[in-house]
Design a protein around this motif. Structure first.
Motif, PDB file in Angstrom:
ATOM      1  N   LYS A 190       9.426  -2.073   9.957  1.00 54.56           N
ATOM      2  CA  LYS A 190       8.498  -2.202  11.142  1.00 54.56           C
ATOM      3  C   LYS A 190       8.900  -0.914  12.199  1.00 54.56           C
ATOM      4  O   LYS A 190       7.965  -0.259  12.695  1.00 54.56           O
ATOM      5  CB  LYS A 190       8.339  -3.359  11.826  1.00 54.56           C
ATOM      6  CG  LYS A 190       7.588  -4.427  10.880  1.00 54.56           C
ATOM      7  CD  LYS A 190       7.327  -5.810  11.881  1.00 54.56           C
ATOM      8  CE  LYS A 190       6.820  -6.764  10.780  1.00 54.56           C
ATOM      9  NZ  LYS A 190       6.534  -8.202  11.690  1.00 54.56           N
ATOM     10  N   ALA A 191      10.217  -0.996  12.637  1.00 56.09           N
ATOM     11  CA  ALA A 191      10.726   0.000  13.377  1.00 56.09           C
ATOM     12  C   ALA A 191      10.599   1.228  13.198  1.00 56.09           C
ATOM     13  O   ALA A 191      10.276   2.149  14.172  1.00 56.09           O
ATOM     14  CB  ALA A 191      12.079  -0.427  13.842  1.00 56.09           C
ATOM     15  N   ASP A 192      10.760   1.623  11.881  1.00 54.80           N
ATOM     16  CA  ASP A 192      10.710   3.071  11.576  1.00 54.80           C
ATOM     17  C   ASP A 192       9.118   3.586  11.174  1.00 54.80           C
ATOM     18  O   ASP A 192       8.864   4.618  11.558  1.00 54.80           O
ATOM     19  CB  ASP A 192      11.287   3.177  10.042  1.00 54.80           C
ATOM     20  CG  ASP A 192      11.674   4.502   9.959  1.00 54.80           C
ATOM     21  OD1 ASP A 192      11.390   5.560  10.788  1.00 54.80           O
ATOM     22  OD2 ASP A 192      11.996   5.099   8.871  1.00 54.80           O
ATOM     23  N   TYR A 193       8.225   2.618  10.722  1.00 54.57           N
ATOM     24  CA  TYR A 193       7.212   3.039  10.337  1.00 54.57           C
ATOM     25  C   TYR A 193       5.971   2.836  11.648  1.00 54.57           C
ATOM     26  O   TYR A 193       5.196   3.848  11.735  1.00 54.57           O
ATOM     27  CB  TYR A 193       6.678   1.991   9.385  1.00 54.57           C
ATOM     28  CG  TYR A 193       4.797   2.371   8.789  1.00 54.57           C
ATOM     29  CD1 TYR A 193       4.874   3.563   7.940  1.00 54.57           C
ATOM     30  CD2 TYR A 193       4.191   1.675   8.907  1.00 54.57           C
ATOM     31  CE1 TYR A 193       3.681   3.951   7.705  1.00 54.57           C
ATOM     32  CE2 TYR A 193       2.701   2.113   8.601  1.00 54.57           C
ATOM     33  CZ  TYR A 193       2.354   3.021   7.744  1.00 54.57           C
ATOM     34  OH  TYR A 193       1.367   3.516   7.423  1.00 54.57           O
ATOM     35  N   LEU A 194       6.163   1.937  12.435  1.00 53.50           N
ATOM     36  CA  LEU A 194       5.368   1.695  13.644  1.00 53.50           C
ATOM     37  C   LEU A 194       5.789   2.486  14.843  1.00 53.50           C
ATOM     38  O   LEU A 194       6.316   2.015  15.813  1.00 53.50           O
ATOM     39  CB  LEU A 194       5.111   0.323  13.873  1.00 53.50           C
ATOM     40  CG  LEU A 194       4.766  -0.722  12.773  1.00 53.50           C
ATOM     41  CD1 LEU A 194       4.670  -2.183  13.039  1.00 53.50           C
ATOM     42  CD2 LEU A 194       3.340  -0.353  12.165  1.00 53.50           C
ATOM     43  N   THR A 237      -3.136  -2.869  15.152  1.00 47.70           N
ATOM     44  CA  THR A 237      -1.714  -2.781  15.853  1.00 47.70           C
ATOM     45  C   THR A 237      -1.112  -1.481  14.897  1.00 47.70           C
ATOM     46  O   THR A 237      -0.237  -1.004  15.876  1.00 47.70           O
ATOM     47  CB  THR A 237      -1.017  -4.152  15.448  1.00 47.70           C
ATOM     48  OG1 THR A 237      -1.623  -5.185  15.963  1.00 47.70           O
ATOM     49  CG2 THR A 237       0.208  -4.083  15.876  1.00 47.70           C
ATOM     50  N   GLN A 238      -1.428  -1.278  13.806  1.00 46.97           N
ATOM     51  CA  GLN A 238      -0.694  -0.231  13.317  1.00 46.97           C
ATOM     52  C   GLN A 238      -1.061   1.164  13.796  1.00 46.97           C
ATOM     53  O   GLN A 238      -0.522   2.075  14.084  1.00 46.97           O
ATOM     54  CB  GLN A 238      -1.135  -0.155  11.682  1.00 46.97           C
ATOM     55  CG  GLN A 238      -0.477  -1.211  10.963  1.00 46.97           C
ATOM     56  CD  GLN A 238      -0.547  -1.226   9.475  1.00 46.97           C
ATOM     57  OE1 GLN A 238      -0.371  -0.173   8.892  1.00 46.97           O
ATOM     58  NE2 GLN A 238      -0.643  -2.190   8.885  1.00 46.97           N
ATOM     59  N   VAL A 239      -2.604   1.182  14.127  1.00 49.37           N
ATOM     60  CA  VAL A 239      -3.390   2.582  14.583  1.00 49.37           C
ATOM     61  C   VAL A 239      -2.759   2.627  16.119  1.00 49.37           C
ATOM     62  O   VAL A 239      -2.537   3.772  16.641  1.00 49.37           O
ATOM     63  CB  VAL A 239      -4.812   2.218  14.599  1.00 49.37           C
ATOM     64  CG1 VAL A 239      -5.507   3.446  15.366  1.00 49.37           C
ATOM     65  CG2 VAL A 239      -5.242   2.288  13.276  1.00 49.37           C
ATOM     66  N   LEU A 240      -2.463   1.467  16.725  1.00 46.29           N
ATOM     67  CA  LEU A 240      -1.854   1.594  18.231  1.00 46.29           C
ATOM     68  C   LEU A 240      -0.611   1.980  18.102  1.00 46.29           C
ATOM     69  O   LEU A 240      -0.334   3.101  19.027  1.00 46.29           O
ATOM     70  CB  LEU A 240      -2.225   0.164  18.944  1.00 46.29           C
ATOM     71  CG  LEU A 240      -1.732   0.036  20.314  1.00 46.29           C
ATOM     72  CD1 LEU A 240      -2.209   1.069  21.181  1.00 46.29           C
ATOM     73  CD2 LEU A 240      -1.525  -1.143  20.792  1.00 46.29           C
ATOM     74  N   VAL A 245      -2.963   4.872  21.995  1.00 42.97           N
ATOM     75  CA  VAL A 245      -3.895   4.183  22.843  1.00 42.97           C
ATOM     76  C   VAL A 245      -5.316   4.680  22.547  1.00 42.97           C
ATOM     77  O   VAL A 245      -6.241   3.836  22.444  1.00 42.97           O
ATOM     78  CB  VAL A 245      -3.743   3.845  24.365  1.00 42.97           C
ATOM     79  CG1 VAL A 245      -4.604   3.241  24.827  1.00 42.97           C
ATOM     80  CG2 VAL A 245      -2.273   3.078  24.714  1.00 42.97           C
ATOM     81  N   ASP A 246      -5.519   5.897  22.605  1.00 43.86           N
ATOM     82  CA  ASP A 246      -7.021   6.494  22.531  1.00 43.86           C
ATOM     83  C   ASP A 246      -7.507   6.109  21.145  1.00 43.86           C
ATOM     84  O   ASP A 246      -8.707   5.770  21.039  1.00 43.86           O
ATOM     85  CB  ASP A 246      -6.990   7.910  22.848  1.00 43.86           C
ATOM     86  CG  ASP A 246      -6.834   8.381  24.271  1.00 43.86           C
ATOM     87  OD1 ASP A 246      -7.082   7.294  25.105  1.00 43.86           O
ATOM     88  OD2 ASP A 246      -6.312   9.469  24.455  1.00 43.86           O
ATOM     89  N   ALA A 247      -6.776   6.298  20.088  1.00 46.45           N
ATOM     90  CA  ALA A 247      -7.209   5.915  18.812  1.00 46.45           C
ATOM     91  C   ALA A 247      -7.455   4.550  18.652  1.00 46.45           C
ATOM     92  O   ALA A 247      -8.473   4.163  17.840  1.00 46.45           O
ATOM     93  CB  ALA A 247      -6.115   6.338  17.764  1.00 46.45           C
ATOM     94  N   ALA A 248      -6.873   3.692  19.326  1.00 44.63           N
ATOM     95  CA  ALA A 248      -7.116   2.195  18.984  1.00 44.63           C
ATOM     96  C   ALA A 248      -8.248   1.999  19.916  1.00 44.63           C
ATOM     97  O   ALA A 248      -9.342   1.119  19.480  1.00 44.63           O
ATOM     98  CB  ALA A 248      -5.908   1.308  19.828  1.00 44.63           C
ATOM     99  N   LYS A 249      -8.535   2.568  20.962  1.00 46.60           N
ATOM    100  CA  LYS A 249      -9.721   2.395  21.851  1.00 46.60           C
ATOM    101  C   LYS A 249     -11.003   2.752  21.151  1.00 46.60           C
ATOM    102  O   LYS A 249     -11.962   2.188  21.050  1.00 46.60           O
ATOM    103  CB  LYS A 249      -9.506   3.138  23.174  1.00 46.60           C
ATOM    104  CG  LYS A 249      -8.905   2.705  24.211  1.00 46.60           C
ATOM    105  CD  LYS A 249      -8.705   3.374  25.570  1.00 46.60           C
ATOM    106  CE  LYS A 249      -8.157   2.902  26.635  1.00 46.60           C
ATOM    107  NZ  LYS A 249      -8.123   3.606  27.830  1.00 46.60           N
TER     108      LYS A 249
END
Length: 717
Positions: A190-194, A237-240, A245-249
């Motif tokens: 998670k730490a490396d990918y996210l 959560t992955q996109v964020l 933030v803009d992509a998540a919005k």
């Protein structure tokens, strides 16, 4: 074998204390339910209670369905498919049924048809066994299966039978086959990918596997790790984490607003758009032409989506916005609401000054009311960098391809990004007149194009929707006085304390009424296209004071202009004299005579002092001392002082020459500071104050006229 509860008959008191589902817990509430459902009238299901107290007992089949199911569940320990069905309420059964595949739903529907066929045959006179066997032959299904289906719906209302006839095998909990992921390994993945930068999953997996194998940490396969990550971390959560933030919005559905209750020109929105076309702008005042991308400010009606006004400029600035709103007010009227973003071109004092909700600049008490604020337009500020908040962005997206890639602009298209430049990039620049002509045609086509699918257009064009609503909507029109509000300017200027003139952009403006506002700050508005027509002067509170004409500079020996100026000054002075005469109803002689008659009368006898003090005679003493102090040394000193004073009087004309030289030096110094300001160089605040004070003197004006007529060589004399 059917299952029945251990206790079949219940009194009202027993039911109230039982805690069964859907059974009231108070005797009063239970009595109301019994009366409402008329349990006593059910034959064979209600009986008199034996023993003390009397009353009635009720069969368990009269109880609500959930209560019956609970009793059956308690009565048996058999965890069969039927028991699992009876544990479910009707709502739970329908929820389970909705999650089934179409094939499973079709199977339950065929079972229900078999049940209904059997019941229909029973009503025709057959026994239930005969009806079941007959239905088995017609539907080609087993007799035992039909009896099992009847067991599955025992005690179920006919309207709720369908979900209970569906297979229950999916209710059984199956052991999970998901691979176990070591917590340390999972946290490192998670730490490396996210993280931002969107690293590839395979690269992240390989890095973490190398580290874990070297440190003895258990790992899982790549596919199992990917499935675990998607199962434990949501897509949003992955996109964020990876895109920001803009992509998540953007993943959140936009708010859809209803426009059907609005009317034309009730609300507008405005924004700037930069076209991907090189345009040649003509130079001003002899400057060379400039080639750059044009900036358009457009104002769109929110109800109809029609583009009502637009202006083109070399930059995104408040002047273009003010002119565009002026076109809107003049052509269509004043809207009630305006939606803007908080860019400097919109949230400026000239446009929205005095509005307490502006995001930029401080709101001061002496702020000049902006154009929209003065016209009582309600301002709404859109979310910055959020295109969905402004409907006009949709129109800009339509114009990008239809205008920027127009065949008339072939060779001038720049591409929509630095990496998307066409092969002929920079080979041509479109003249401004040609660009404006094509732009006007395309905006007209945009407004009149039919087939629009908005909730108010319904296949019509934006122009048709606007025109239909505009004809019946309450429209606010601007008066002649309000038309001055969208002129350019709104500058805080100061009226000269002595002459009443106003200096702006190197020009002098004056009108007689300015003498009533000497030294005060005023607001000035002017026509951008006709600057020398003069200034419209306003007080800071928005009160219109009058129009001040531009006083043009003329030649030093221009006799005609001198006569015109003298005549104007004479007329002005005569008017002021007439005004003074109207105010002074008494002449000076009449006033003096009236004042003399009001003096108190002289006393009949001269007053004499009652107490007299003697004044000693010291003149003789002073003369004696002066005579005694007169010596040759004193006489010599006195002669030297007299000679020095005579020499100063003799050199006085020479000092006037020095004064003239000093005036030339001061003007040279002022000329250097003025040239620095014209070149854009900075000067100190002390130099600015000295320059402004020197420019108001008569010495500066006289030297300016001499240099204008004899050149700068005059300064070297």
């Amino acid at each position: 074998m059917s299952v029945t509860p251990q206790k079949e008959w219940w009194s009202a008191a027993d039911l109230a204390a039982s805690g069964l589902p859907d059974i009231p817990t108070t005797k009063r509430g239970l009595t109301k339910m019994i009366d409402r459902q008329n349990w006593v009238a059910q034959p064979g299901l209600a009986r008199r209670r034996s023993g003390r107290g009397g009353g009635f007992e009720y069969h368990w089949s009269l109880l609500p369905q959930r209560a019956q199911q609970h009793l059956l569940l308690v009565a048996t320990s058999d965890q069969t498919e039927k028991a699992e069905a009876e544990q479910m309420s009707a709502a739970e059964a329908w929820t389970y049924y909705d999650k089934l595949a179409d094939k499973a739903k079709a199977k339950a529907t065929s079972r229900l048809k078999a049940i209904q066929l059997v019941e229909a045959l029973e009503r025709g006179g057959l026994t239930k066994d005969q009806a079941v066997r007959n239905a088995s032959k017609q539907l080609h299904c087993g007799v035992r299966s039909i009896w099992n289906w009847f067991d599955m719906i025992a005690g179920i209302a006919p309207s709720d039978r369908l979900p209970y006839l569906a297979d229950r095998h999916k209710l059984a909990k199956r052991p999970s086959r998901a691979a176990e992921i070591d917590p340390t390994f999972g946290e490192m993945i998670k730490a490396d990918y996210l993280r931002l930068g969107e690293p590839d999953f395979a690269a992240c997996y390989d890095r973490i596997v190398r580290h874990c194998e070297a440190n003895g940490i258990p790992v899982a396969s790549k596919s199992a790790t990917r499935r675990w990550l998607d199962r434990t971390v949501s897509k949003v959560t992955q996109v964020l984490a990876r895109k920001g933030v803009d992509a998540a919005k953007a993943m959140f559905p936009p708010q859809e607003r209803d426009k059907t209750a609005m009317h034309a020109l009730e609300a507008v929105n405005a924004d700037f758009h930069t076209f991907d076309v090189f345009v040649r702008f003509p130079g001003a005042n002899g400057e060379p032409d400039t080639i750059q991308r044009p900036h358009m400010v457009a104002i769109q009606d929110i109800y109809s989506a029609r583009v009502l006004a637009w202006r083109i400029d070399t930059t995104s600035n408040g002047h273009a916005v003010q002119l565009a709103f002026g076109d809107l007010f003049r052509e269509y009227g004043i809207p009630y609401h305006v939606l803007l973003d908080n860019g400097r071109e919109f949230a400026n004092k000239a446009l929205t000054g005095g509005a307490p909700t502006r995001f930029r600049f401080k709101v001061k008490e002496d702020d000049i009311p902006g154009l929209l604020t003065a016209l009582d337009v309600v301002l709404h500020w859109a979310t910055p960098y959020h295109g969905q908040a402004k409907p006009i962005e949709r129109a800009f997206r339509d114009m990008c391809g239809r205008i920027a890639k127009h065949p008339a602009f072939h060779g001038a298209y720049t591409g929509n990004s630095p990496t998307a430049k066409p092969e002929d990039y920079g080979s041509r620049a479109v003249p401004l007149e040609e660009f404006l002509a094509v732009l006007a045609d395309e905006i007209q086509a945009h407004n009149t194009r039919t087939g629009r699918r908005s909730e108010v257009a319904m296949g019509r064009s934006f122009a048709d929707v606007f025109d239909e609503s505009y004809a019946t909507a309450p429209i606010r029109k601007a008066t002649k006085e309000q038309e001055r509000l969208w002129l350019m300017g709104v500058e805080g200027l100061t009226v000269n304390r002595r002459t009443g003139t106003v200096k702006f952009q190197g020009n002098t403006f004056w009108a007689p009424f300015l003498h009533e506002h000497l030294g005060k700050k005023i607001a000035a508005r002017f026509d951008y296209n006709d600057f020398f027509d003069g200034l419209h002067i306003y007080a800071l509170n928005g009160e219109y004071l009058g129009h001040a004409e531009c006083r043009e500079k003329v030649g030093f020996f221009d006799a005609d202009e001198a006569r015109i100026h003298a005549r104007a000054r004479k007329d002005w002075l005569n008017a002021e004299k007439a005004a003074l005469k109207a105010h002074k109803t008494l002449t000076n002689a009449e006033l003096a005579k009236g004042l003399s008659t009001s003096l108190p009368p002289e006393p009949a006898a001269k007053l004499e002092a009652k107490v007299v003090k003697m004044v000693p005679n010291t003149a003789k003493k002073f003369r004696t001392v002066a005579a005694e102090q007169s010596t040759p040394e004193i006489d010599k000193k006195r002669d030297e002082i007299v000679a020095d004073l005579a020499s100063h009087r003799a050199t006085k004309p020479k000092s006037r020459r020095i004064e003239e030289v000093d005036n030339r030096e001061l003007y040279r110094r002022a000329l250097e500071l003025e040239r620095k300001l014209e070149a854009g160089d900075d000067i100190t605040s002390e130099q600015k104050r000295w320059l402004h004070s020197y420019q108001d003197t008569s010495d500066y004006r006289s030297m300016q006229l001499m240099v204008k007529n004899f050149g700068e060589a005059y300064l070297a004399k």
